[in-house]
Design an enzyme around this catalytic site. Structure first.
Site, mmCIF file in Angstrom:
data_model
loop_
_atom_site.group_PDB
_atom_site.id
_atom_site.type_symbol
_atom_site.label_atom_id
_atom_site.label_comp_id
_atom_site.label_asym_id
_atom_site.label_seq_id
_atom_site.Cartn_x
_atom_site.Cartn_y
_atom_site.Cartn_z
ATOM 1 N N HIS A 1 1.961 2.079 -3.393
ATOM 2 C CA HIS A 1 0.917 2.777 -4.150
ATOM 3 C C HIS A 1 0.961 4.263 -3.835
ATOM 4 C CE1 HIS A 1 -1.140 -0.245 -6.312
ATOM 5 N NE2 HIS A 1 -1.628 -0.905 -5.274
ATOM 6 N N GLU B 1 0.832 -1.212 0.000
ATOM 7 C CA GLU B 1 0.000 0.000 0.000
ATOM 8 C C GLU B 1 0.865 1.260 0.000
ATOM 9 O OE1 GLU B 1 -2.913 -0.183 -0.737
ATOM 10 O OE2 GLU B 1 -3.130 -2.331 -0.443
#
Lengths: 652, 201
Positions: free
Chosen positions: A179, A176
């Site tokens: 990202h 994450e």
């Protein structure tokens, strides 16, 4: 050099440029098709000689069809983009039913995920993002949301924190984080916006069709030949709109899915790079495969955020072509080629594995750390090399740093009421008279009594801490600051400003702190649009870069040395006309102006500027905390997360 | 005829715009309401901490203040009421009644506690007790956190209620199931609202 992160950011932007171009071509195509269909329909309907529409009417019909189509697409795109951006990451997480995990939580699983996120954040040099829990979701999934790294949040499902062990969670969170650092969320929001615009065409077509079928059947009794022609034309147009909208959005979704899958592989790869531990990530993926619920989310609005998830959040239509994520098998094999293809059968939770990994608390001594608060230059350079790309030892180091912070203070930093007091305490001066004036300033700023009292009681302890802990403590506190409400933040901001002013001087740490808060907390309470990047070379930015590098050269150098240090950095920016400025001409206020201008420069050039600044800092062979703080403040303003400087770290 | 077509396209656009706008309002209402629930859960954490501290406090005080049985029982009873009130409010944070009764219970608890502390002033041994000092400190700091979290809660309630009552959303709020305003949480005695009694004797 520090180019990896910046290249990633630039590439994400370049990708989105091509994508936007592709979509513009698509939109033009759609408008042209609709208009020519309308033209054809007009020609057909205009055949009765007595009722042939004149040229002017034809043109005006065609123009209004084209303009209408374009307007629908633009309107839909604009609306969706604005509404996705508006709430920032917090908005997305809340609309999915997320509950913010409070650090004072008694739940061991919630506590653990917070720890993992904190370590990862400190390791990558970003403030700790708020973590949201989707308590109802039993599936294993996670997401990062927000438009930029500044307003990003991380969300996890209950299933994820229950089923995964610490290493696997680390893999998921690293995924994450990449990202966030790769700028994938920005890309996703743009694409979704345009697709939404195209879908609106389809809706408009259906709407027109319905109205016309209604009015058509009402008017058929009067059997007017002419209106029959128009009726035909409109039916053709609405059928065309329905078809074009459907086909267009399907193709749009295909592009979006293909792009998203590409970014997923990238995020997986960077996650492995972050953690140096492929088993963690592949273990998490395998658990998803072995779980009945898999990664599928139940929330009715789950589909809207499908591009943000760790693994497929919603069932993707009939084919894997529309899937936002590559198939699990492929992702696992990409990380772990020797995988036997078997998923573990999940029974309950991974408690035994968890117990083991929790025991593996860091025991490494941090002697080097306590000895000298002065850093070796190779450590700073090393940190800049890893902008946006933290490594395993950064994580270990992050854990060590976190352990250095006294437990009581660390607890306070994770809590919105007391985090303010800790940050204030860090700004209180050692001299008594100044400290008294500062406390008076706090009272004048209408800070609540409890907050002032707490500041008063902890500041002697905070003053004793190593200066190296100051930045990590700020990073740790940012998440709690972001959970203040807007009125509470206004009071905090006013008090902070008063405190900084009260000592009649602006220190580097004060400046850095207010920069970090402005970058990472303020956007939570009112969006400030990011400046547009439109400068791709440094040729015309001589004055700005000169101020920046000169300021860096003065902090931590005597005046005679600073010129030499400046030169050592300047030679790496040969394309930029640079001039060393004496200390009198440099101020933090001027630096801020310069940095605001430099925000319009492309990420690649920003990377070069930070490299040059790092060389200046390293020139005299000693790096003081002040210099490290200034560097961090600058990097932060240029929106580049720099991992912490590692004492005693061998050069990689 | 083209005029008709243009009007029709215009109407279509208008309806679409309206639809999009309605969706925006709906989402914002949901988000604001979720934020209130989040803020409430923060208060809940702190209040629970406060409730957990009180039995310890009573246990510590008991040995010194055996003559003040009534006061101690009053504290315990007020604490139990507050625990019940918190449970009810946590189960149904949308109900104004539950929030109001939680506030009343917490007010009662604060009152009982302040009577206890006032009495404790008369016992120097108790004041010197290490345990007591720690508990008092902990209670005060929890109190501060409660009031801060409560402020956050009230801020988000105000934001939600205000948004709901402003012009375009006010039309849709009922339709989208946001009929009721949320209740503010007030723990302090409402001194401001009390009209001072003036006597002319």
């Amino acid at each position: 050099m520090a180019s990896n992160f910046f290249q990633q950011q630039d590439r994400a932007r370049a990708n989105s440029f091509w994508l936007i171009l592709l979509f513009i071509v698509g939109v033009v195509g759609i408008v042209a098709t609709t208009t020519s269909l309308a033209y054809a329909a007009l020609e057909m309907s205009g055949s009765p000689p007595n009722a042939a529409p004149d040229l002017q009417t034809k043109v005006s019909v065609l123009v209004s069809v084209a303009a209408g189509t374009l307007a629908v697409i633009l309107l839909g795109t604009l609306f969706k983009t604005v509404s996705l951006r508006a709430g920032g990451g917090t908005g997305v997480a809340e609309s999915l039913g997320g509950r913010r995990i409070v650090p004072s939580t008694a739940d061991a699983e919630e506590k653990r995920i917070l720890n993992v996120v904190e370590e990862m954040a400190i390791a990558s040099g970003t403030p700790v993002p708020p973590v949201f829990l989707l308590n109802e979701e039993q599936a294993i999934n996670a997401f990062a949301a927000g438009y930029s790294p500044q307003d990003a949040v991380i969300g996890v499902t209950r299933g994820a924190i229950h089923q995964l062990n610490r290493e696997q969670l680390q893999g998921v969170i690293a995924h994450e984080f990449s990202h966030i650092l790769n700028g994938d969320m920005r890309l996703g929001i743009r694409v979704i916006g345009i697709i939404h615009g195209i879908i609106l065409l389809n809706l408009l077509g259906r709407f027109l069709m319905r109205i016309f079928l209604h009015s058509g059947s009402a008017r058929r009794s009067s059997s007017n030949k002419n209106s029959g022609g128009i009726l035909l034309a409109v039916i053709v147009v609405s059928v065309a709109l329905i078809l074009i909208g459907a086909i267009g959005s399907m193709i749009g979704n295909l592009i979006k899915a293909a792009l998203s899958r590409q970014r997923e592989y990238l995020a997986d790869a960077s996650a492995v790079q972050f953690t140096r531990n492929p088993e963690g990530l592949s273990g998490a993926l395998k658990r998803i495969g072995g779980l009945l619920a898999g990664s599928r989310m139940k929330h009715p609005r789950a589909a809207e955020a499908s591009h943000l998830y760790f693994a497929c959040g919603v069932q993707g239509g009939f084919a894997s072509l529309f899937s936002s994520h590559p198939p699990l098998e492929k992702r696992i094999r990409a990380i772990e080629p020797s995988w036997d293809g078997r998923y573990p059968q999940s029974e309950g939770s991974a408690s035994s594995a968890r117990a083991r990994s929790m025991q593996a608390a860091p025991t490494a001594a941090v002697a080097a750390f306590a000895e000298s608060p002065v850093l070796r230059p190779d450590q700073v350079e090393f940190a800049v090399d890893h902008v946006g790309n933290p490594k395993l030892h950064h994580q270990r180091y992050a854990r060590q740093l976190l352990d250095q912070i006294p437990t009581e203070l660390a607890k306070m930093l994770r809590e919105p009421f007391s985090v303010r007091a800790v940050l204030f305490a860090m700004l209180i001066d050692r001299q008594n008279e100044i400290a008294i004036a500062q406390f008076r300033a706090l009272e004048d700023a209408a800070l609540d009594k409890g907050g002032i009292e707490l500041t008063r009681s902890i500041y002697p302890q905070v003053l004793e801490l190593s200066p190296l802990l100051r930045l990590p403590m700020v990073d740790l506190g940012i998440a709690s600051l972001r959970s203040l409400t807007a009125p509470q933040f206004e009071v905090f901001d006013r008090a902070l400003e008063a405190l900084i002013r009260a000592d009649q001087k602006l220190t580097v740490f004060e400046w850095g702190l207010s920069q970090i808060i402005r970058r990472h907390v303020r956007p939570e309470f009112g969006a400030t649009p990011p400046p547009k990047v439109h400068i791709y070379g440094l040729q015309r930015l001589g004055p700005e870069v000169s101020i920046l590098l000169s300021t860096v050269s003065h902090v931590g150098n005597a005046s005679s040395d600073s010129k030499r240090a400046f030169a050592s950095g300047a030679q790496h920016l040969a394309d930029c006309p640079l001039e060393w400025l004496p200390a009198e001409e440099c101020s933090l206020a001027k630096l801020e102006q310069a940095l605001n201008r430099l925000l319009e420069v492309s990420f690649k050039q920003r990377g070069r500027i930070i490299d040059a600044a790092t060389r200046i800092v390293c020139d005299d062979g000693r790096v003081q905390p002040r210099e490290a703080e200034l560097l961090r403040g600058i990097a932060d303003m240029l929106q580049a997360p720099v991992p912490p400087v590692l004492p005693g770290q061998p050069l990689a | 005829m083209t005029v008709f077509l243009t009007i029709l396209v215009g109407m279509g656009l208008f309806v679409l715009g309206l639809l999009a706008y309605g969706v925006g309002i709906f989402n914002r209402l949901v988000t604001l309401r979720n934020r209130i629930d989040n803020a409430f859960s923060q208060i809940e954490v702190q209040l629970k901490r406060r409730h957990d501290l009180i039995p310890n406090l009573v246990e510590t005080v008991k040995g010194y203040m055996s003559h003040e049985r009534e006061t101690l029982e009053a504290v315990i009873q007020a604490r139990n009421q507050a625990v019940g009130g918190l449970q009810q409010a946590a189960g149904n944070p949308g109900s104004a009644g539950a929030i109001e009764s939680l506030a009343a219970a917490e007010r009662g608890l604060s009152g009982a506690l302040s009577r206890l502390f006032a009495l404790a002033e008369a016992y120097p041994d108790l004041k010197a007790n290490q345990n007591m000092a720690q508990l008092t400190e902990e209670l005060t700091s929890t109190e501060n956190k409660v009031s801060f979290a409560r402020q956050a809660y009230n801020d988000s309630v105000t934001e939600y209620n205000t948004y709901k009552q402003t012009f375009p959303p006010v039309i849709f709020a009922n339709l989208f199931g946001h009929a009721q305003d949320r209740q503010l949480l007030q723990f302090e005695g409402e001194k401001i609202h009390q009209v001072p009694t003036v006597s002319f004797n």
